[in-house]
Scaffold this active site. Structure first.
Site, PDB file in Angstrom:
ATOM      1  N   SER A 174      23.437  25.827  26.210  1.00 14.85           N
ATOM      2  CA  SER A 174      22.826  27.138  26.109  1.00 14.85           C
ATOM      3  C   SER A 174      21.844  27.286  24.950  1.00 14.85           C
ATOM      4  CB  SER A 174      23.918  28.196  25.979  1.00 14.85           C
ATOM      5  OG  SER A 174      24.686  27.997  24.807  1.00 14.85           O
ATOM      6  N   SER A 205      26.614  22.771  24.291  1.00 19.90           N
ATOM      7  CA  SER A 205      25.386  23.577  24.223  1.00 19.90           C
ATOM      8  C   SER A 205      24.398  23.154  23.154  1.00 19.90           C
ATOM      9  CB  SER A 205      25.737  25.050  24.022  1.00 19.90           C
ATOM     10  OG  SER A 205      26.326  25.576  25.187  1.00 19.90           O
ATOM     11  N   LYS A 235      19.552  29.356  16.826  1.00 23.26           N
ATOM     12  CA  LYS A 235      19.849  29.977  18.127  1.00 23.26           C
ATOM     13  C   LYS A 235      20.136  31.466  17.923  1.00 23.26           C
ATOM     14  CE  LYS A 235      23.230  29.124  21.873  1.00 23.26           C
ATOM     15  NZ  LYS A 235      24.394  28.254  22.234  1.00 23.26           N
TER      16      LYS A 235
END
Lengths: 485, 65
Positions: free
Chosen positions: A159, A183, A89
């Site tokens: 996310s 997330s 990420k």
């Protein structure tokens, strides 16, 4: 265009689990370059529609794969991740790619060093493919360009938006994400793969741009529980201390295992399709010998108030400097969220902390009283929904309702695929265990995963060619963002 | 002044609060912030029971699993 059959047992190297690929590499039945080539082909075929990556380093990755095939490179021939293409990420610092956290605030930021988890994966021979799309600073207030692996008109979860999608599509075999309210587990569940948040503190967050330091966890998205455990073990640095997340090699029996079911996770807020899948999952677990027992956990009703207050207050502190110097560079939704966070009264924060301690104490007492191995619940109360129908302000609290509590209590939690709704969208089943006993939790989840086999289902969308229409989908805010410099 | 007076006062109060945090929110954010603060206060009402020193008997935050 790559095609898939819907069953990973009969497909290309990009569809292999991490452990399965490692076994073929060890046996010299597959080279690191062949594996990476398959993953990159999948990436190039899917990125125009699904937008999982914020940045890639394909040329450098092939250089590393070639070196590994020649017996050179980090980790040596026995590196636990030798030749495994993985991604991170874009809140994880990386020495040779930008780290922008999906924000113009960090445009062009190159930290010059890797986050600890990324560094350890690379030291073990893992090949970093690229950085994955995230909601801006993991706040969940904007709509990223990433689209679900199962329906390119749908929100992919966040996310770690790119993480669930990349692993589900095979454009990475595993991914690191951050998880402050779900997330990692949410995008994993919505894309039909496994997502693991270890016990708080088990994996170093050094080098990860924080959101809420008391809720932030490094987590892992992969195809299977074993794959999550393997990557977690590498990321933990082999320190040998608990938790020891790698599960046993053979599935353990679920006979006599005690699983708690709390009303908080089964109310009317749960989508009927999700309820149906979860009901079947409970039947499966009972059929495997597990005992499902209802547990009273009234404090869970306070989770949203506790979580939003603490996460926002801590995020305000993290962003205090940038809010003063770069306010106009945030996405408007993130900016307003962080401005509001900066105004939360101190007494609210203290009440939320006291309530968090009470929630944790009640959770521990419930585990003791019922002699529980884990709680079980639908990972996300909703399926992925069309981006055009999304309202972040309305939907975020529901999307994180089942994942947030484990961030507040520090419990380890893992989602595994539990089946498909009648409309063909994946639903995750989440198990949340006892802090520090990650290995036992992963053993349990792995037994369910092995017995049900839902992890073998892959995105049916990938059996069809990419249409022109698919490439033109855009969310409500995409037309406005990013604004012209 | 008229009917906008209350809104203006609320906006001024938010600007003042934001100023304490070193922020200067743009005018278009003020309605969002006003509504957000009201939601925050409403959301916190059930947690008021944790005031007055109540800490569930675990002051060290270390419950026994």
């Amino acid at each position: 265009m790559a095609t898939r059959t819907g069953d990973v047992s009969s497909t290309e190297p990009a569809d292999l689990g991490l452990a399965a690929a490692r076994a073929l590499l060890d046996a010299r039945a597959l080279s690191c370059v062949e594996l990476l080539s398959s993953v990159v082909a999948r990436l190039e075929a899917t990125e125009p529609v699904h937008h999982a990556y914020a940045a890639t380093r394909l040329e450098a990755a092939f250089d590393e794969a070639r070196a590994l095939d020649r017996g050179h490179g980090p980790g040596g021939p026995d590196g636990a991740l030798r030749g495994i293409p993985f991604a991170a990420k874009d809140v994880f610092c990386t020495k040779d790619l930008p780290t922008e956290a999906g924000s113009r605030v960090l445009s062009g930021f190159r930290p010059g060093t890797d986050a600890v988890a990324v560094a350890r994966a690379r030291d073990a021979g893992g090949v970093l493919v690229g950085k994955l799309v995230t909601h801006e600073f993991a706040c969940g207030q904007d709509v990223p360009p990433t689209r679900s692996a199962w329906n390119p008109a749908h929100y992919p979860g966040g996310s770690t938006a790119g993480g669930g999608v990349a692993v589900a599509l095979g454009s990475a075999l595993a991914a690191f994400g951050s998880d402050s309210a779900g997330s990692v587990r949410k995008p994993a569940a919505l894309n039909g793969v496994a997502g693991y948040k270890p016990t708080f503190g088990a994996l170093s967050t050094a080098g990860v741009i924080p959101l809420s330091p008391s809720c932030d966890h490094v987590g892992i998205i992969a195809r299977t529980v074993d794959d999550c455990g393997l990557l977690a073990t590498v990321a933990a640095g082999g320190a040998g201390a608990e938790p020891r997340p790698r599960p046993a090699r053979e599935p353990v029996s679920l006979r006599g295992r005690r699983l708690g079911l709390a009303g908080y996770f089964t109310g009317a807020h749960v989508d009927p399709g999700v309820q149906q899948v979860f009901g079947r999952a409970l039947d499966d677990l009972r059929g495997l010998g597990a005992e499902i027992t209802e547990v009273p956990l009234g404090s869970l009703d306070d989770s949203a108030a506790i979580g939003f207050t603490i996460i926002m207050a801590e995020a305000a502190a993290v962003h205090a400097g940038w809010l003063r110097t770069a306010l106009t560079r945030y996405h408007p939704g993130t900016r307003r969220f962080l401005e509001l966070a900066s105004l939360i009264p101190g007494q609210h924060v203290e009440l939320a902390r006291a309530a968090r301690r009470a929630l944790t104490a009640e959770m521990a007492a419930a585990f003791r009283a019922a002699n529980l191995d884990a709680l079980v619940m639908p990972t996300v109360p909703l399926t992925s929904m069309p981006v055009a129908d999304m309202d972040i302000g309305r939907d975020l609290a529901t999307y994180i309702r089942h994942t947030l509590p484990a961030n507040l209590t520090g419990q380890p939690a893992i989602t595994v695929p539990g089946g498909l709704t009648g409309t063909g969208l994946p639903v995750g089943v989440q198990f949340a265990g006892v802090p520090g006993r990650d290995g036992a939790l992963l053993d349990l989840a792995r037994s369910y995963e092995t017995a049900t086999g839902w992890w073998r289902r892959s995105s049916p969308k990938m059996t069809e060619p990419v249409s022109e229409q698919d490439t033109q989908l855009s969310g409500k805010e995409l037309d406005q963002w990013p604004p012209a410099p | 002044m008229g009917r906008d007076a209350g809104v203006t006062e609320q906006h001024e109060r938010i600007r003042w609060l934001a100023g304490l945090a070193g922020l200067d929110p743009p005018p278009e954010d003020l309605d969002y912030l006003a509504a957000g603060l009201e939601d925050q206060a409403r959301m916190m009402q059930p947690l008021a029971r944790y005031g007055n020193g109540h800490d569930a008997g675990y002051p060290d935050g270390d419950p026994h699993w």
